[in-house]
Design a protein around this motif. Structure first.
Motif, PDB file in Angstrom:
ATOM      1  N   ILE A 192       0.966  -1.459   0.022  1.00 26.21           N
ATOM      2  CA  ILE A 192      -0.093  -0.147  -0.098  1.00 26.21           C
ATOM      3  C   ILE A 192       1.127   1.080  -0.288  1.00 26.21           C
ATOM      4  O   ILE A 192       0.612   2.110  -1.338  1.00 26.21           O
ATOM      5  CB  ILE A 192      -0.550  -0.099   1.665  1.00 26.21           C
ATOM      6  CG1 ILE A 192      -2.040  -1.027   1.185  1.00 26.21           C
ATOM      7  CG2 ILE A 192      -1.636   1.278   2.135  1.00 26.21           C
ATOM      8  CD1 ILE A 192      -2.731  -1.002   2.660  1.00 26.21           C
ATOM      9  N   VAL A 193       1.939   1.678   0.861  1.00 23.28           N
ATOM     10  CA  VAL A 193       3.317   2.458   0.857  1.00 23.28           C
ATOM     11  C   VAL A 193       3.732   2.635  -0.083  1.00 23.28           C
ATOM     12  O   VAL A 193       3.557   3.409  -0.940  1.00 23.28           O
ATOM     13  CB  VAL A 193       3.771   2.404   2.162  1.00 23.28           C
ATOM     14  CG1 VAL A 193       4.842   3.273   2.070  1.00 23.28           C
ATOM     15  CG2 VAL A 193       3.139   2.206   3.565  1.00 23.28           C
ATOM     16  N   ASP A 194       4.286   1.383  -0.885  1.00 26.80           N
ATOM     17  CA  ASP A 194       4.437   1.240  -2.685  1.00 26.80           C
ATOM     18  C   ASP A 194       4.012   2.354  -3.242  1.00 26.80           C
ATOM     19  O   ASP A 194       4.793   2.717  -4.453  1.00 26.80           O
ATOM     20  CB  ASP A 194       5.151  -0.065  -2.973  1.00 26.80           C
ATOM     21  CG  ASP A 194       6.695  -0.268  -2.011  1.00 26.80           C
ATOM     22  OD1 ASP A 194       6.647   0.766  -1.201  1.00 26.80           O
ATOM     23  OD2 ASP A 194       6.456  -1.644  -1.647  1.00 26.80           O
ATOM     24  N   GLN A 195       2.681   2.229  -3.583  1.00 32.45           N
ATOM     25  CA  GLN A 195       1.466   2.080  -4.109  1.00 32.45           C
ATOM     26  C   GLN A 195       1.741   3.680  -4.851  1.00 32.45           C
ATOM     27  O   GLN A 195       0.760   4.382  -5.441  1.00 32.45           O
ATOM     28  CB  GLN A 195       0.195   1.717  -3.978  1.00 32.45           C
ATOM     29  CG  GLN A 195      -0.912   1.683  -5.052  1.00 32.45           C
ATOM     30  CD  GLN A 195      -2.344   0.801  -5.378  1.00 32.45           C
ATOM     31  OE1 GLN A 195      -1.811  -0.216  -4.357  1.00 32.45           O
ATOM     32  NE2 GLN A 195      -3.232   0.971  -6.418  1.00 32.45           N
ATOM     33  N   GLY A 204       4.670  13.889  -9.646  1.00 28.44           N
ATOM     34  CA  GLY A 204       5.520  14.580  -9.235  1.00 28.44           C
ATOM     35  C   GLY A 204       5.958  15.325  -7.859  1.00 28.44           C
ATOM     36  O   GLY A 204       6.594  16.395  -7.859  1.00 28.44           O
ATOM     37  N   ILE A 205       5.474  14.697  -6.994  1.00 29.48           N
ATOM     38  CA  ILE A 205       5.261  14.875  -5.525  1.00 29.48           C
ATOM     39  C   ILE A 205       6.779  14.372  -5.151  1.00 29.48           C
ATOM     40  O   ILE A 205       6.658  13.482  -5.019  1.00 29.48           O
ATOM     41  CB  ILE A 205       4.624  14.574  -4.691  1.00 29.48           C
ATOM     42  CG1 ILE A 205       2.806  14.801  -5.502  1.00 29.48           C
ATOM     43  CG2 ILE A 205       4.543  14.844  -2.890  1.00 29.48           C
ATOM     44  CD1 ILE A 205       2.682  16.433  -5.266  1.00 29.48           C
ATOM     45  N   PRO A 206       7.689  15.678  -4.741  1.00 34.19           N
ATOM     46  CA  PRO A 206       8.882  14.961  -4.110  1.00 34.19           C
ATOM     47  C   PRO A 206       8.880  14.570  -2.924  1.00 34.19           C
ATOM     48  O   PRO A 206       7.994  15.059  -1.818  1.00 34.19           O
ATOM     49  CB  PRO A 206       9.525  16.648  -4.149  1.00 34.19           C
ATOM     50  CG  PRO A 206       8.562  17.998  -3.843  1.00 34.19           C
ATOM     51  CD  PRO A 206       7.338  17.117  -4.240  1.00 34.19           C
ATOM     52  N   ARG A 207       9.550  13.322  -1.901  1.00 36.35           N
ATOM     53  CA  ARG A 207       9.890  12.976  -0.941  1.00 36.35           C
ATOM     54  C   ARG A 207       8.281  12.762  -1.206  1.00 36.35           C
ATOM     55  O   ARG A 207       8.239  12.441   0.254  1.00 36.35           O
ATOM     56  CB  ARG A 207      10.568  13.406  -0.291  1.00 36.35           C
ATOM     57  CG  ARG A 207      12.104  14.125   0.081  1.00 36.35           C
ATOM     58  CD  ARG A 207      11.928  15.132   0.924  1.00 36.35           C
ATOM     59  NE  ARG A 207      12.460  14.453   1.905  1.00 36.35           N
ATOM     60  CZ  ARG A 207      12.637  14.935   3.489  1.00 36.35           C
ATOM     61  NH1 ARG A 207      12.618  15.970   3.603  1.00 36.35           N
ATOM     62  NH2 ARG A 207      12.180  13.930   4.257  1.00 36.35           N
ATOM     63  N   PRO A 208       8.246  11.364  -1.565  1.00 35.50           N
ATOM     64  CA  PRO A 208       6.665  11.112  -1.741  1.00 35.50           C
ATOM     65  C   PRO A 208       6.114  10.063  -0.140  1.00 35.50           C
ATOM     66  O   PRO A 208       5.357  10.163   1.169  1.00 35.50           O
ATOM     67  CB  PRO A 208       6.063  10.198  -2.166  1.00 35.50           C
ATOM     68  CG  PRO A 208       7.524  10.072  -2.838  1.00 35.50           C
ATOM     69  CD  PRO A 208       8.192  11.037  -2.962  1.00 35.50           C
ATOM     70  N   VAL A 216       0.116   7.985   7.350  1.00 33.38           N
ATOM     71  CA  VAL A 216       0.618   6.003   7.275  1.00 33.38           C
ATOM     72  C   VAL A 216       0.141   6.039   9.150  1.00 33.38           C
ATOM     73  O   VAL A 216      -0.299   4.306   9.046  1.00 33.38           O
ATOM     74  CB  VAL A 216       0.922   5.450   6.495  1.00 33.38           C
ATOM     75  CG1 VAL A 216       1.737   4.617   6.739  1.00 33.38           C
ATOM     76  CG2 VAL A 216       1.366   5.696   4.845  1.00 33.38           C
ATOM     77  N   ARG A 217       1.232   6.210   9.468  1.00 36.78           N
ATOM     78  CA  ARG A 217       0.885   6.121  10.509  1.00 36.78           C
ATOM     79  C   ARG A 217       0.128   5.650  11.521  1.00 36.78           C
ATOM     80  O   ARG A 217      -0.290   5.108  12.578  1.00 36.78           O
ATOM     81  CB  ARG A 217       2.515   6.844  11.644  1.00 36.78           C
ATOM     82  CG  ARG A 217       4.059   6.756  10.900  1.00 36.78           C
ATOM     83  CD  ARG A 217       4.618   7.070  11.916  1.00 36.78           C
ATOM     84  NE  ARG A 217       5.899   6.777  11.431  1.00 36.78           N
ATOM     85  CZ  ARG A 217       7.015   7.806  10.944  1.00 36.78           C
ATOM     86  NH1 ARG A 217       6.681   9.494  10.062  1.00 36.78           N
ATOM     87  NH2 ARG A 217       8.150   7.919   9.888  1.00 36.78           N
ATOM     88  N   SER A 218      -0.462   7.552  11.152  1.00 37.28           N
ATOM     89  CA  SER A 218      -1.958   7.534  12.421  1.00 37.28           C
ATOM     90  C   SER A 218      -2.712   6.903  12.267  1.00 37.28           C
ATOM     91  O   SER A 218      -3.794   6.474  12.313  1.00 37.28           O
ATOM     92  CB  SER A 218      -2.603   9.142  11.991  1.00 37.28           C
ATOM     93  OG  SER A 218      -2.788   9.565  10.372  1.00 37.28           O
ATOM     94  N   SER A 219      -3.102   6.417  10.279  1.00 36.23           N
ATOM     95  CA  SER A 219      -4.004   5.856   9.836  1.00 36.23           C
ATOM     96  C   SER A 219      -3.809   4.025  10.685  1.00 36.23           C
ATOM     97  O   SER A 219      -4.263   3.282  10.986  1.00 36.23           O
ATOM     98  CB  SER A 219      -3.693   4.915   8.135  1.00 36.23           C
ATOM     99  OG  SER A 219      -4.698   6.722   7.999  1.00 36.23           O
TER     100      SER A 219
END
Length: 252
Positions: A192-195, A204-208, A216-219
């Motif tokens: 999920i994180v990779d996707q 074009g978002i840097p440092r995704p 992700v941590r809070s979810s």
């Protein structure tokens, strides 16, 4: 084996992967003596040198001969052939603790060693490892699944506590289901994180990874909280011969 005898064990490690090197280091930190480590690949030798610089890299039979506790930190598909081959060679010793770290397998895979008089333990840390010293800081509070014959469950639990973990008991019959749960949590969270990172990178978002970190941590924390009610799992803490909570070796 009494708690007093197990208080200071000579520990040999077979497998210098991400898990083996870290757990060996944690056991050394608890006061156990590391007798040797088996490391075959260049990566495993480098990891052993970084994590366990004073521990000799030795052949597997010599490690087992020297050790009261043998830590088998090898991939699942290698475990059964390794245990059986060492049994055929007459390498296992009566009274020796043999501990493997495969999530999906209980102690049945260690039956060839048990037939030679060894004491089987299946202990799996529910944590994703990097194979570096970072993991040593993550071990405290990590839950470890412990499967073992009832008389020696306290030894497995005590070793977990000495590594900073929280032990809970998983029966032999439930070990496959436990392993499936671990595989599901690991593979899906990573995928999920990779996707999501790939989608952000695509626009074009840097440092995704950094952008998603808090979300992700809070979810994940919110999802875990929904399933974190009720009593603690069976088998938490350590039990000595008198039935009191106390780590092996008299540690704090």
């Amino acid at each position: 084996m009494s708690a007093e005898r197990a208080g200071r064990l000579g520990v040999g490690t077979i497998g210098a992967g991400r898990v083996g090197a870290v757990l060996a280091s944690a056991l050394a930190g608890a006061g156990h003596a590391l007798t040797g480590i088996a490391a075959v690949s260049d990566a495993s030798r480098e990891r052993a040198a970084a994590m366990l610089p004073s521990v000799p890299v030795l052949p597997i039979p010599e490690i087992i001969e020297r050790s009261e506790l043998v830590l088998l930190a090898v991939p699942e598909h290698e475990l059964a052939p390794l245990v059986a081959g060492l049994a055929e060679a007459g390498t296992w010793q009566p009274g020796q603790l043999v501990l493997h770290t495969v999530a999906r397998l209980g102690t049945g895979v260690l039956d060839p060693a048990r037939a030679a008089g060894a004491i089987p333990l299946a202990v799996h840390p529910a944590m994703s490892f990097t194979g570096t010293s970072i993991d040593l800081a993550r071990l405290p509070g990590t839950w470890f699944a412990v499967t073992a014959p009832t008389p020696v469950l306290p030894i497995g639990q005590a070793l977990v506590v000495e590594m900073g973990g929280e032990p809970f008991v998983v029966s032999e019959a439930d070990r496959a289901a436990y392993g499936e749960a671990i595989d599901t949590a690991t593979s899906f969270s990573s995928a999920i994180v990779d996707q999501a990172s790939g989608l952000l990178d695509g626009i074009g978002i840097p440092r995704p990874g950094a952008v998603l970190a808090s979300l992700v941590r809070s979810s994940v924390e919110n999802a875990l909280a929904r399933h974190d009610s009720g009593p603690l799992p069976e088998g938490t803490g350590t039990i000595d011969g008198a039935g009191t909570d106390r780590p092996l070796g008299g540690g704090a």
